[in-house]
Design a protein around this motif. Structure first.
Motif, mmCIF file in Angstrom:
data_model
loop_
_atom_site.group_PDB
_atom_site.id
_atom_site.type_symbol
_atom_site.label_atom_id
_atom_site.label_comp_id
_atom_site.label_asym_id
_atom_site.label_seq_id
_atom_site.Cartn_x
_atom_site.Cartn_y
_atom_site.Cartn_z
ATOM 1 N N ASP A 1 -5.390 -3.980 9.015
ATOM 2 C CA ASP A 1 -4.936 -3.395 10.277
ATOM 3 C C ASP A 1 -3.699 -2.521 10.112
ATOM 4 O O ASP A 1 -3.154 -2.016 11.088
ATOM 5 C CB ASP A 1 -4.672 -4.493 11.312
ATOM 6 N N GLY A 2 -3.246 -2.359 8.856
ATOM 7 C CA GLY A 2 -2.088 -1.515 8.602
ATOM 8 C C GLY A 2 -0.768 -2.258 8.585
ATOM 9 O O GLY A 2 0.264 -1.664 8.267
ATOM 10 N N TYR A 3 -0.781 -3.547 8.888
ATOM 11 C CA TYR A 3 0.436 -4.343 8.891
ATOM 12 C C TYR A 3 0.574 -5.134 7.592
ATOM 13 O O TYR A 3 -0.425 -5.478 6.947
ATOM 14 C CB TYR A 3 0.440 -5.329 10.062
ATOM 15 N N THR A 4 1.818 -5.419 7.235
ATOM 16 C CA THR A 4 2.119 -6.351 6.154
ATOM 17 C C THR A 4 2.628 -7.625 6.794
ATOM 18 O O THR A 4 3.514 -7.586 7.657
ATOM 19 C CB THR A 4 3.175 -5.783 5.200
ATOM 20 N N TYR A 5 2.067 -8.764 6.376
ATOM 21 C CA TYR A 5 2.384 -10.054 6.985
ATOM 22 C C TYR A 5 3.163 -10.926 6.000
ATOM 23 O O TYR A 5 2.781 -11.062 4.839
ATOM 24 C CB TYR A 5 1.104 -10.765 7.405
ATOM 25 N N PHE A 6 4.243 -11.528 6.500
ATOM 26 C CA PHE A 6 5.096 -12.410 5.716
ATOM 27 C C PHE A 6 5.000 -13.812 6.320
ATOM 28 O O PHE A 6 5.343 -14.012 7.489
ATOM 29 C CB PHE A 6 6.547 -11.931 5.736
ATOM 30 N N PHE A 7 4.551 -14.794 5.533
ATOM 31 C CA PHE A 7 4.293 -16.131 6.027
ATOM 32 C C PHE A 7 5.337 -17.126 5.524
ATOM 33 O O PHE A 7 5.741 -17.093 4.356
ATOM 34 C CB PHE A 7 2.913 -16.611 5.576
ATOM 35 N N LYS A 8 5.736 -18.023 6.430
ATOM 36 C CA LYS A 8 6.618 -19.130 6.051
ATOM 37 C C LYS A 8 6.336 -20.290 6.995
ATOM 38 O O LYS A 8 6.473 -20.159 8.208
ATOM 39 C CB LYS A 8 8.093 -18.728 6.133
ATOM 40 N N GLY A 9 5.963 -21.432 6.420
ATOM 41 C CA GLY A 9 5.619 -22.576 7.248
ATOM 42 C C GLY A 9 4.467 -22.241 8.171
ATOM 43 O O GLY A 9 3.475 -21.654 7.765
ATOM 44 N N GLY A 10 4.603 -22.575 9.428
ATOM 45 C CA GLY A 10 3.565 -22.293 10.398
ATOM 46 C C GLY A 10 3.790 -21.010 11.161
ATOM 47 O O GLY A 10 3.157 -20.788 12.195
ATOM 48 N N ASP B 1 6.150 -18.377 1.891
ATOM 49 C CA ASP B 1 4.951 -19.045 1.387
ATOM 50 C C ASP B 1 3.887 -18.041 0.958
ATOM 51 O O ASP B 1 3.032 -18.351 0.131
ATOM 52 C CB ASP B 1 4.359 -19.965 2.450
ATOM 53 N N GLY B 2 3.903 -16.846 1.525
ATOM 54 C CA GLY B 2 2.905 -15.848 1.174
ATOM 55 C C GLY B 2 3.164 -14.533 1.862
ATOM 56 O O GLY B 2 3.850 -14.464 2.887
ATOM 57 N N VAL B 3 2.633 -13.462 1.278
ATOM 58 C CA VAL B 3 2.736 -12.105 1.839
ATOM 59 C C VAL B 3 1.403 -11.408 1.591
ATOM 60 O O VAL B 3 0.791 -11.598 0.534
ATOM 61 C CB VAL B 3 3.872 -11.292 1.172
ATOM 62 N N MET B 4 0.959 -10.597 2.552
ATOM 63 C CA MET B 4 -0.243 -9.811 2.313
ATOM 64 C C MET B 4 -0.227 -8.553 3.176
ATOM 65 O O MET B 4 0.332 -8.551 4.287
ATOM 66 C CB MET B 4 -1.507 -10.620 2.593
ATOM 67 N N ALA B 5 -0.826 -7.500 2.662
ATOM 68 C CA ALA B 5 -1.053 -6.277 3.425
ATOM 69 C C ALA B 5 -2.486 -6.346 3.933
ATOM 70 O O ALA B 5 -3.424 -6.444 3.151
ATOM 71 C CB ALA B 5 -0.846 -5.052 2.540
ATOM 72 N N TRP B 6 -2.664 -6.316 5.261
ATOM 73 C CA TRP B 6 -3.980 -6.499 5.842
ATOM 74 C C TRP B 6 -4.583 -5.155 6.222
ATOM 75 O O TRP B 6 -3.915 -4.115 6.208
ATOM 76 C CB TRP B 6 -3.877 -7.438 7.043
ATOM 77 N N PRO C 1 0.804 -1.231 0.000
ATOM 78 C CA PRO C 1 0.000 0.000 0.000
ATOM 79 C C PRO C 1 0.830 1.272 0.000
ATOM 80 O O PRO C 1 0.341 2.328 -0.435
ATOM 81 C CB PRO C 1 -0.811 -0.125 1.300
ATOM 82 N N SER C 2 2.060 1.193 0.461
ATOM 83 C CA SER C 2 2.891 2.397 0.565
ATOM 84 C C SER C 2 3.197 3.017 -0.794
ATOM 85 O O SER C 2 3.390 4.231 -0.895
ATOM 86 C CB SER C 2 4.198 2.072 1.292
ATOM 87 N N ASN C 3 3.260 2.191 -1.848
ATOM 88 C CA ASN C 3 3.554 2.739 -3.169
ATOM 89 C C ASN C 3 2.658 2.178 -4.279
ATOM 90 O O ASN C 3 2.789 2.582 -5.438
ATOM 91 C CB ASN C 3 5.028 2.515 -3.528
ATOM 92 N N GLY C 4 1.776 1.242 -3.936
ATOM 93 C CA GLY C 4 0.876 0.677 -4.933
ATOM 94 C C GLY C 4 1.540 -0.268 -5.907
ATOM 95 O O GLY C 4 0.907 -0.707 -6.878
ATOM 96 N N ARG D 1 5.567 -9.601 10.869
ATOM 97 C CA ARG D 1 4.751 -8.489 10.404
ATOM 98 C C ARG D 1 5.559 -7.191 10.457
ATOM 99 O O ARG D 1 6.483 -7.033 11.255
ATOM 100 C CB ARG D 1 3.470 -8.362 11.224
ATOM 101 N N MET D 2 5.183 -6.273 9.587
ATOM 102 C CA MET D 2 5.799 -4.952 9.522
ATOM 103 C C MET D 2 4.703 -3.901 9.535
ATOM 104 O O MET D 2 3.648 -4.088 8.914
ATOM 105 C CB MET D 2 6.627 -4.789 8.245
ATOM 106 N N GLN D 3 4.941 -2.801 10.212
ATOM 107 C CA GLN D 3 3.991 -1.702 10.192
ATOM 108 C C GLN D 3 3.964 -1.066 8.813
ATOM 109 O O GLN D 3 4.912 -1.196 8.030
ATOM 110 C CB GLN D 3 4.354 -0.669 11.256
ATOM 111 N N ARG D 4 2.865 -0.384 8.515
ATOM 112 C CA ARG D 4 2.704 0.221 7.192
ATOM 113 C C ARG D 4 3.888 1.123 6.850
ATOM 114 O O ARG D 4 4.264 2.008 7.613
ATOM 115 C CB ARG D 4 1.417 1.042 7.143
ATOM 116 N N GLY D 5 4.485 0.875 5.697
ATOM 117 C CA GLY D 5 5.607 1.680 5.238
ATOM 118 C C GLY D 5 6.952 1.231 5.751
ATOM 119 O O GLY D 5 7.986 1.671 5.234
ATOM 120 N N ALA D 6 6.984 0.350 6.747
ATOM 121 C CA ALA D 6 8.250 -0.095 7.321
ATOM 122 C C ALA D 6 8.848 -1.224 6.486
ATOM 123 O O ALA D 6 8.141 -1.936 5.771
ATOM 124 C CB ALA D 6 8.047 -0.570 8.755
ATOM 125 N N VAL D 7 10.162 -1.387 6.575
ATOM 126 C CA VAL D 7 10.848 -2.488 5.899
ATOM 127 C C VAL D 7 11.635 -3.307 6.915
ATOM 128 O O VAL D 7 12.626 -3.947 6.582
ATOM 129 C CB VAL D 7 11.782 -1.973 4.784
#
Length: 218
Positions: free
Chosen positions: A131-140, A124-129, A82-85, A144-150
């Protein structure tokens, strides 16, 4: 899943019952995202992709993922930041940034996944939810990162089972009695020890739950 993070049902649903036009022999989905230019849903399976309007595939699909400039047989994950589309594709140690308006990969890519500080490669997957966080999934697990953070907000990953699927914490494996304990044998075996189940983002049941919620709740 609803936008508030509540599951619509504890029971899994077959993804083909909702998204009409995916392969009948579907075993794994590599990535899914909502295209910002027209709000259509794009599925990636192996070296092909499908574009959906509502819940039906558009004519002319599937097409090769080389349409995006990707020279590979599959991706690990995809999401829109969402930070840059821009749309980001992940594969192994690298990631690519795609411009939907220009319909081309940005110059200077791929870059290393380690630029997202605290994230492990082979996602395994990434999504911006919502709640303003971006979630990075691997295994179980996931980060998460706050909006705009790396950089992740915590170096320790979170349990995907508990946070997203609302599962109970796993039961610790049973420990064998010490040697010499009454009733034990000298050649004691470790009974009751079993491997914990692993929840992957690419599984059909988790993906169906995550994708159904924005559409049904919106």
């Amino acid at each position: 899943m609803q936008r508030a993070g509540n599951l619509l049902s504890l029971n899994p649903a077959r993804i083909q019952n909702f998204w009409h036009g995916l392969p009948d022999d579907l075993k794994k989905i590599d990535g899914v995202y909502e295209r910002q230019t027209d709000n259509k849903i794009v599925f990636f399976i192996g070296d092909r992709y499908w574009v959906f309007s509502n819940t039906h595939v558009e004519s002319g699909y599937p097409r090769p993922i080389s349409d995006f400039g990707l020279r590979m047989d599959h991706i690990d994950a995809v999401f829109v930041w969402p930070s840059n589309g821009k749309t980001y594709f992940f594969r192994g140690l690298d990631f690519w940034r795609y411009d939907e308006q220009a319909k081309a990969l940005d110059v200077g890519y791929p870059k290393q996944v380690t630029l997202w500080k605290g994230i492990e490669p082979g996602l395994d997957g990434v999504m911006a939810w919502t709640d303003g966080y971006t979630y990075f999934f691997k295994g179980g697990e996931h980060w998460r990162m706050q909006r705009g953070a790396v950089e992740v907000d915590s170096p320790s990953p979170h349990s995907t089972h508990q946070v997203w699927m609302h599962c109970d914490p796993p039961t610790p494996p049973a420990r064998p009695p010490p040697r010499g304990h009454p009733g034990s044998r000298d050649c004691s075996c470790e009974l009751g020890r079993s491997e914990g189940s692993t929840l992957t983002w690419g599984s059909v049941t988790l993906l169906a739950g995550l994708l159904l919620c924005p559409l049904l709740a919106g």
